[in-house]
Design a protein around this motif. Structure first.
Motif, PDB file in Angstrom:
ATOM      1  N   PHE A 179       5.941   8.771 116.854  1.00  0.00           N
ATOM      2  CA  PHE A 179       4.631   9.406 116.854  1.00  0.00           C
ATOM      3  C   PHE A 179       4.254   9.775 115.423  1.00  0.00           C
ATOM      4  N   LEU A 180       3.042   9.429 115.055  1.00  0.00           N
ATOM      5  CA  LEU A 180       2.513   9.772 113.739  1.00  0.00           C
ATOM      6  C   LEU A 180       1.599  10.974 113.900  1.00  0.00           C
ATOM      7  N   LEU A 181       1.867  12.030 113.108  1.00  0.00           N
ATOM      8  CA  LEU A 181       1.105  13.264 113.231  1.00  0.00           C
ATOM      9  C   LEU A 181       0.650  13.749 111.852  1.00  0.00           C
ATOM     10  N   PRO A 182      -0.508  14.432 111.781  1.00  0.00           N
ATOM     11  CA  PRO A 182      -0.994  14.984 110.514  1.00  0.00           C
ATOM     12  C   PRO A 182      -0.339  16.333 110.223  1.00  0.00           C
ATOM     13  N   LEU A 183       0.983  16.317 110.066  1.00  0.00           N
ATOM     14  CA  LEU A 183       1.761  17.537 109.869  1.00  0.00           C
ATOM     15  C   LEU A 183       2.724  17.357 108.699  1.00  0.00           C
ATOM     16  N   ASN A 184       3.156  18.492 108.154  1.00  0.00           N
ATOM     17  CA  ASN A 184       4.136  18.500 107.069  1.00  0.00           C
ATOM     18  C   ASN A 184       5.271  19.433 107.457  1.00  0.00           C
ATOM     19  N   LEU A 185       6.473  18.878 107.629  1.00  0.00           N
ATOM     20  CA  LEU A 185       7.638  19.686 108.000  1.00  0.00           C
ATOM     21  C   LEU A 185       8.099  20.493 106.785  1.00  0.00           C
ATOM     22  N   LEU A 186       8.200  21.825 106.954  1.00  0.00           N
ATOM     23  CA  LEU A 186       8.560  22.691 105.831  1.00  0.00           C
ATOM     24  C   LEU A 186      10.047  22.670 105.528  1.00  0.00           C
ATOM     25  N   ALA A 187      10.851  22.822 106.535  1.00  0.00           N
ATOM     26  CA  ALA A 187      12.299  22.852 106.327  1.00  0.00           C
ATOM     27  C   ALA A 187      12.916  22.272 107.585  1.00  0.00           C
ATOM     28  N   GLY A 188      14.136  22.637 107.907  1.00  0.00           N
ATOM     29  CA  GLY A 188      14.668  22.168 109.171  1.00  0.00           C
ATOM     30  C   GLY A 188      16.166  21.999 109.192  1.00  0.00           C
ATOM     31  N   LEU A 189      16.712  22.190 110.379  1.00  0.00           N
ATOM     32  CA  LEU A 189      18.152  22.091 110.592  1.00  0.00           C
ATOM     33  C   LEU A 189      18.666  20.695 110.274  1.00  0.00           C
ATOM     34  N   MET A 190      17.917  19.665 110.672  1.00  0.00           N
ATOM     35  CA  MET A 190      18.430  18.309 110.578  1.00  0.00           C
ATOM     36  C   MET A 190      18.656  17.880 109.127  1.00  0.00           C
ATOM     37  N   SER A 191      17.803  18.353 108.216  1.00  0.00           N
ATOM     38  CA  SER A 191      17.842  17.808 106.861  1.00  0.00           C
ATOM     39  C   SER A 191      18.882  18.480 105.973  1.00  0.00           C
ATOM     40  N   ARG A 192      19.073  19.794 106.114  1.00  0.00           N
ATOM     41  CA  ARG A 192      19.925  20.496 105.145  1.00  0.00           C
ATOM     42  C   ARG A 192      20.689  21.613 105.839  1.00  0.00           C
ATOM     43  N   PHE A 193      21.496  21.279 106.809  1.00  0.00           N
ATOM     44  CA  PHE A 193      22.178  22.318 107.590  1.00  0.00           C
ATOM     45  C   PHE A 193      23.034  23.210 106.696  1.00  0.00           C
ATOM     46  N   ALA A 194      23.992  22.636 105.974  1.00  0.00           N
ATOM     47  CA  ALA A 194      24.905  23.451 105.167  1.00  0.00           C
ATOM     48  C   ALA A 194      24.198  24.075 103.975  1.00  0.00           C
ATOM     49  N   ASP A 195      23.327  23.286 103.320  1.00  0.00           N
ATOM     50  CA  ASP A 195      22.689  23.757 102.098  1.00  0.00           C
ATOM     51  C   ASP A 195      21.764  24.936 102.338  1.00  0.00           C
ATOM     52  N   ASP A 196      21.046  24.932 103.476  1.00  0.00           N
ATOM     53  CA  ASP A 196      20.081  25.993 103.735  1.00  0.00           C
ATOM     54  C   ASP A 196      20.670  27.161 104.513  1.00  0.00           C
ATOM     55  N   TRP A 197      21.428  26.855 105.550  1.00  0.00           N
ATOM     56  CA  TRP A 197      21.905  27.925 106.424  1.00  0.00           C
ATOM     57  C   TRP A 197      22.929  28.822 105.729  1.00  0.00           C
ATOM     58  N   ASP A 198      23.839  28.247 104.987  1.00  0.00           N
ATOM     59  CA  ASP A 198      24.892  29.064 104.388  1.00  0.00           C
ATOM     60  C   ASP A 198      24.352  30.121 103.433  1.00  0.00           C
ATOM     61  N   PRO A 199      23.478  29.771 102.457  1.00  0.00           N
ATOM     62  CA  PRO A 199      22.988  30.813 101.559  1.00  0.00           C
ATOM     63  C   PRO A 199      22.147  31.866 102.249  1.00  0.00           C
ATOM     64  N   ILE A 200      21.342  31.474 103.254  1.00  0.00           N
ATOM     65  CA  ILE A 200      20.506  32.457 103.936  1.00  0.00           C
ATOM     66  C   ILE A 200      21.360  33.412 104.771  1.00  0.00           C
ATOM     67  N   ILE A 201      22.385  32.884 105.404  1.00  0.00           N
ATOM     68  CA  ILE A 201      23.287  33.759 106.163  1.00  0.00           C
ATOM     69  C   ILE A 201      24.026  34.696 105.216  1.00  0.00           C
ATOM     70  N   SER A 202      24.461  34.174 104.081  1.00  0.00           N
ATOM     71  CA  SER A 202      25.228  34.969 103.128  1.00  0.00           C
ATOM     72  C   SER A 202      24.413  36.120 102.548  1.00  0.00           C
ATOM     73  N   CYS A 203      23.111  35.891 102.337  1.00  0.00           N
ATOM     74  CA  CYS A 203      22.300  36.930 101.703  1.00  0.00           C
ATOM     75  C   CYS A 203      21.480  37.730 102.709  1.00  0.00           C
ATOM     76  N   TYR A 204      21.750  37.529 104.006  1.00  0.00           N
ATOM     77  CA  TYR A 204      20.930  38.205 105.019  1.00  0.00           C
ATOM     78  C   TYR A 204      20.984  39.726 104.889  1.00  0.00           C
ATOM     79  N   ASP A 205      22.172  40.278 104.666  1.00  0.00           N
ATOM     80  CA  ASP A 205      22.305  41.744 104.588  1.00  0.00           C
ATOM     81  C   ASP A 205      21.422  42.299 103.470  1.00  0.00           C
ATOM     82  N   ARG A 206      21.484  41.682 102.300  1.00  0.00           N
ATOM     83  CA  ARG A 206      20.687  42.155 101.164  1.00  0.00           C
ATOM     84  C   ARG A 206      19.190  42.026 101.441  1.00  0.00           C
ATOM     85  N   MET A 207      18.770  40.920 102.016  1.00  0.00           N
ATOM     86  CA  MET A 207      17.350  40.710 102.257  1.00  0.00           C
ATOM     87  C   MET A 207      16.833  41.601 103.377  1.00  0.00           C
ATOM     88  N   ALA A 208      17.633  41.773 104.433  1.00  0.00           N
ATOM     89  CA  ALA A 208      17.199  42.624 105.545  1.00  0.00           C
ATOM     90  C   ALA A 208      17.001  44.061 105.105  1.00  0.00           C
TER      91      ALA A 208
END
Length: 493
Positions: free
Chosen positions: A178-207
């Motif tokens: 399906f072709l859609l006029p949308l732009n995917l911002l981020a996502g689990l499929m593309s960068r699981f380790a790269d994105d999830w690990d730093p956000i989980i690690s810094c969650y306490d400070r950011m919260a």
């Protein structure tokens, strides 16, 4: 003296032939070896197999192209493997692993026939064949993605293309999607380790610095599982854009770069598809698509629109599909399609005093709260249901927010609407407008009902103060700044 000159001439001729051979034949052999070595410990046999398959006709330029074709076919149309599969044994009533040799032989024969045909097209017609894949699952497979990345890098470094940054030699045709006029911002499929690990690690400070832990958690969930923003008609989307082409879900999609007349033609065809449907499903064109895979580093500033500049970062994208053509499979007016995505709306959250523009601009992720529902956006009734559930979620959150306060004496929270899946929030129309009510208008209708009217002062839908910071046209930049801030915090820590 004559014999000496003849010997020198012979040596020069031999040296010239040697360097000629080295120049034309060693780089493609090195290409195959280098790309295979990322998967195999010692890829001698397969490298020799590639040389044998590509040796006829024995012409330097043809040899280069055939070696590249051999590797591209291996990446996208790999040789079938004889693997056991689970079968239910009727006697023991248990599942057992067995080989289905008959099915394997048939699959192998089909693969050989298809491969011979593609080599024949290159050898006889001297025209690069098209490599077909069923859907984007093949391109988004982790092994395939890494293989494509290594291949494009090696082609460039070994100077096997006239381009400074080389693309695939062959075009790739994706049969279903399906072709859609949308732009995917981020996502689990593309960068699981790269994105999830730093956000989980810094969650306490950011919260601890955010509006509340609930706000920070909801924002992280929305971002990491991958929302899409609509392509808008404002200047941020002027020039080449990438559309979304996926199968099943927005997170299983690829970027399709399109520009000039082709861009306008595709957007017009998407608008036509909307006009041809009786309901208000999100625009989705069921089609096969053909293009060439390019590394993101091939494009310069200005070759991607301002709203999608983060796509030029090769760390965030393995490849971009440069659009060449498509063929509509069909969107009959009565058909029901399936394509899931986040149906979402974004709000700034505060209390009696509205958060200031400079405050939000500095670290917007600490002041926004998205509400979202996973829904089938290509089906009219399912999309309408998801939008209604989303609007009710917003209202119920505000109603019950007092029960979540750490300090009951705090003033009640308030929300300022910014943008949504069907509204860029910048003040301009999106390029392809779905039929039916927008998320914002549905929210305003519910707030106009007598029992919800007290909430109108706490859910503000007509304030455009944050459009230049948080509209859908700027959210990609916000996401990039978030990851940069997290990385800087990690280095300081």
């Amino acid at each position: 003296m004559e014999s000496y000159r003849e010997i020198v001439a012979l040596l020069l001729a031999a040296a010239t032939a040697f360097f000629y051979l080295l120049w034309f034949f060693v780089p493609p052999v090195r290409l195959v070896w280098r790309c295979l070595s990322t998967r195999e410990n010692l890829p001698v046999l397969n490298t020799l197999k590639a040389c044998c398959d590509s040796a006829w006709p024995f012409h330097p330029a043809m040899f280069r192209r055939q070696m590249r074709l051999w590797l591209e076919l291996r990446l996208l149309h790999p040789k079938p493997r004889r693997e056991p599969k689970w079968f239910l044994d009727p006697r023991s009533k248990r599942y057992q692993l067995q080989y289905d040799d008959r099915a394997f032989r048939h699959e192998l024969a089909e693969w050989k026939r298809s491969t011979r045909a593609k080599f024949g097209a290159l050898k006889i017609k001297e025209k690069e064949p098209v490599i077909e894949v069923v859907d984007v699952f093949r391109l988004n497979d982790d092994g395939t993605k890494e293989g494509i990345k290594q291949y494009l890098l090696a082609v460039s470094q070994l100077r096997l293309s006239l381009d400074e940054q080389a693309s695939f030699l062959c075009s790739v045709k994706i049969e279903h999607g399906f072709l859609l006029p949308l732009n995917l911002l981020a996502g689990l499929m593309s960068r699981f380790a790269d994105d999830w690990d730093p956000i989980i690690s810094c969650y306490d400070r950011m919260a601890n610095h955010a509006f509340s832990p609930q706000q920070m958690t909801i924002f992280n969930l929305w971002l990491l599982w991958g929302p899409s923003v609509p392509i808008c008609s404002c200047d941020q989307w002027g020039g080449p854009v990438t559309l979304q082409y996926g199968f099943g879900d927005e997170n299983n999609s690829v970027r399709v770069r399109v520009r000039d007349e082709r861009k306008e033609h595709l957007l017009a065809e998407l608008r036509k598809a909307v006009a041809g449907r009786s309901g208000g499903a999100h625009p989705a064109l069921h089609a096969s698509i053909t293009g060439r895979l390019w590394p993101p580093s091939s494009f310069f500033q200005g070759e991607i629109c301002g709203a999608q500049q983060e796509l030029l970062n090769p760390d965030r994208e393995a490849f971009i599909l440069e659009y060449e053509g498509h063929s509509v499979i069909g969107n009959p007016a009565s058909s029901r399609l399936f394509y899931t995505a986040y149906v979402w709306a974004l709000f700034v959250v505060g209390r009696e005093q509205k958060p200031g523009g400079d405050q939000v601009r500095q670290e917007p992720w600490l002041h926004v709260i998205p509400f979202f529902e996973q829904g089938n956006i290509a089906d009219d009734s399912c999309y309408e249901m998801a939008k209604l559930q989303l609007v009710l979620k917003v209202i119920n959150f505000v109603k019950s927010s007092g029960h979540l306060e750490a300090d009951p004496g705090l003033p009640p929270l308030r929300l300022w609407y910014v943008c949504a899946l069907d509204d860029s929030g910048c003040g301009r129309d999106i390029e392809v407008v779905p039929k039916g009510k927008t998320i914002r208008s549905m929210l305003e209708e519910l707030l106009a009902e007598s029992e919800q009217r007290p909430l109108k002062k706490r859910i503000i839908t007509d304030d455009r103060s944050y459009a230049q910071v948080l509209s859908g046209c700027h959210l990609a930049r916000v996401v990039s700044e978030l990851f940069e801030t997290i990385a800087e915090g990690g280095r300081r820590g």
